[in-house]
Enzyme design. Sequence first.
Site, PDB file in Angstrom:
ATOM      1  N   CYS A  26      64.731  83.516 -70.548  1.00 43.70           N
ATOM      2  CA  CYS A  26      64.049  82.654 -71.511  1.00 43.70           C
ATOM      3  C   CYS A  26      65.116  82.123 -72.455  1.00 43.70           C
ATOM      4  O   CYS A  26      66.299  82.105 -72.116  1.00 43.70           O
ATOM      5  CB  CYS A  26      62.932  83.400 -72.236  1.00 43.70           C
ATOM      6  SG  CYS A  26      63.506  84.786 -73.230  1.00 43.70           S
ATOM      7  N   HIS A 561      60.928  80.021 -82.425  1.00 45.40           N
ATOM      8  CA  HIS A 561      60.334  80.669 -81.250  1.00 45.40           C
ATOM      9  C   HIS A 561      58.857  80.920 -81.545  1.00 45.40           C
ATOM     10  O   HIS A 561      58.501  81.810 -82.309  1.00 45.40           O
ATOM     11  CB  HIS A 561      61.058  81.996 -80.967  1.00 45.40           C
ATOM     12  CG  HIS A 561      60.711  82.607 -79.644  1.00 45.40           C
ATOM     13  ND1 HIS A 561      59.495  83.183 -79.379  1.00 45.40           N
ATOM     14  CD2 HIS A 561      61.442  82.724 -78.503  1.00 45.40           C
ATOM     15  CE1 HIS A 561      59.474  83.640 -78.144  1.00 45.40           C
ATOM     16  NE2 HIS A 561      60.644  83.376 -77.580  1.00 45.40           N
TER      17      HIS A 561
END
Length: 645
Positions: A26, A561
Amino acid sequence: MKYEQLAKDIIANVGGKENVISVVHCITRLRFKLKDEGKANTDVLKNMDGVVTVMKSGGQYQVVIGNHVPDVYKDVVAIGGFQSTAPVEDDEDGKKQGLFNTFIDMISGIFAPTLGVLAATGMIKGFNALFVALGLYTATAGTYAILNAIGDSLFYFFPLFLGFTASKKFKGNQFIGMAIGASLVYPTLSGLTAGKPLYTLFAGTMFQSPIHITFLGIPVILMTYSSSVIPIVIAAWVGSKIEKWFTKVIPDVVKTFLVPFFTLLVAVPLTFIVIGPVATWAGQLLGQLTLWLVGLSPIIAGIFLGAFWQVFVIFGLHWGLIPIAINNMVVMHADPVLALVFAASFAQTGAVLGVWLKTKDKKLKSLSIPAFISGIFGVTEPAIYGVTLPKKKPFIISCIAAAIGGAIIGAFHTKTYIMGGLGVFGFPNMIEPKAGITSGFWGAVIAVLVAFILGFILTYLFGGIGKEETPATAPTEKNGHKPTGNMAKNEIIPSPFTGEVKALSELKDAAFASGALGKGVAIEPSEGKLFSPVSGTISALFPTHHAIGITTNDGAEILIHIGMDTVQLEGKYFSSHTTQGAKVELGQLLIEFDIAKIKEAGFEVTTPVLVTNHDHYNMVLTSAKKVKAGDTLIEVQAKTKSLAV
């Protein structure tokens, strides 16, 4: 292999490559699926240089790296011999991304790898036609024959090349795809059409076809597949499905040769008997349809395509027209579609020239120079994302100029005869192979000059560039604050969300909570909209759109995020309004997300907003408990002048 040693150490300490089921990444961490997590040396990994920490969550063994995780991932895959998998892509049926977006992604994935060589060979063929037209040599000369062979090399054997790229896109064996493509252009088969046919199939219809050979008694309609596009793409897709089925049922010990053996035995005859003829007929109908649409009013078609071509480029929609253009060249040896948009890149380049000469912003002026140069050669992404789109008016002006250029091209009935070069190297594309330089060619020249001049003059006069701009070194107000001294020293980072402010230490994710990935705050958003907290460049945008990195114009690196472990949603409930590498402005909407559905799926939406290069700064965090999007969130002050400048 910049991180070769780190990759080796990580693989060794997750239990070795034989303990790894799969690995993806990720935006900050490697995500392993291990056969036995007990074999991993977690303490060793945590204390390893280059590793922030190690976490276990959702059945994954997560090795937190930081922003450079894509580079580490490449080395881990290369050294471990693991299958390189895109971070989080669509499933095979395209359900997550939508049918239309999946189609565009498929087309770009198949054709993009070939475009460089396709343009190069096309340029060679175009210049060959130009030199003959200028009388430098004749079409019977050896020089012409050799250059023509180079020019035709890729396009004639296109099914072979597309067999490779299409199979790769469809996750099949690329060499099986090449074998299918090579079968389609096998020269002996084309020679079988000579002589009297055995009988005629579909006699009296538009699909009437003479039958010269059969396969196990089944009639085979022989067609010319050299330079074709649609048959091999469909055949590669079917072949990948057949291959996957045989892979499941054939024992591992003989898979290496029996899977290709049976796949080719099924896929190639099926292609010749069904896929090839049907796809060829479909291609012929598609070509006739586009010509009919352009024929209704080439001027209106030119205005429409010219105006929106650069918009299509931004969203990747232009890939939908590339196969149509190639198909038109195969079927009718000429294409009017791409010709209509030829002036668009010059309109964009003219607008950039207007910005370059008018702006007082040193940074914008420095960006305009390389954008102008690349635009001359047909590469407009630097111009779009770096100069005209962020300023809005120049981009709109370039679209207007391109529309006028498209109308002129339509009026002259200009066509392209080869898939050649871009920009100034694109003019040979418009030279008719037999007639040479015609009115269509001169129409393209006139359209380019008009589009370029209009783009330049209108941007210079009405592009909103110049007087109202503030030089990049001057102090400006941001969010009601007046910074003092050199702007390079300090920055104010507003909140990207409306919501409740929390300390990073309250986050359940240890990597974020410890501040190891960056310093900042967390926000519990009350509205599913992420606005850009700064003006700068999108330095990272994860495919699932749950995380984004922004580098400000003054050098601060921001990481946002959305939620914790939301990468596992694989893009569900997130939609992006920007792209990686794009220039963004303060307050611009970047991402939308559905808070309620994310929570229903069992994930938190508390979002860390981090400065990842915090070592360069002294930081002041907001003391407010709640903020609105645009309120001051973080102030950064450069520790030394040398670090900030």
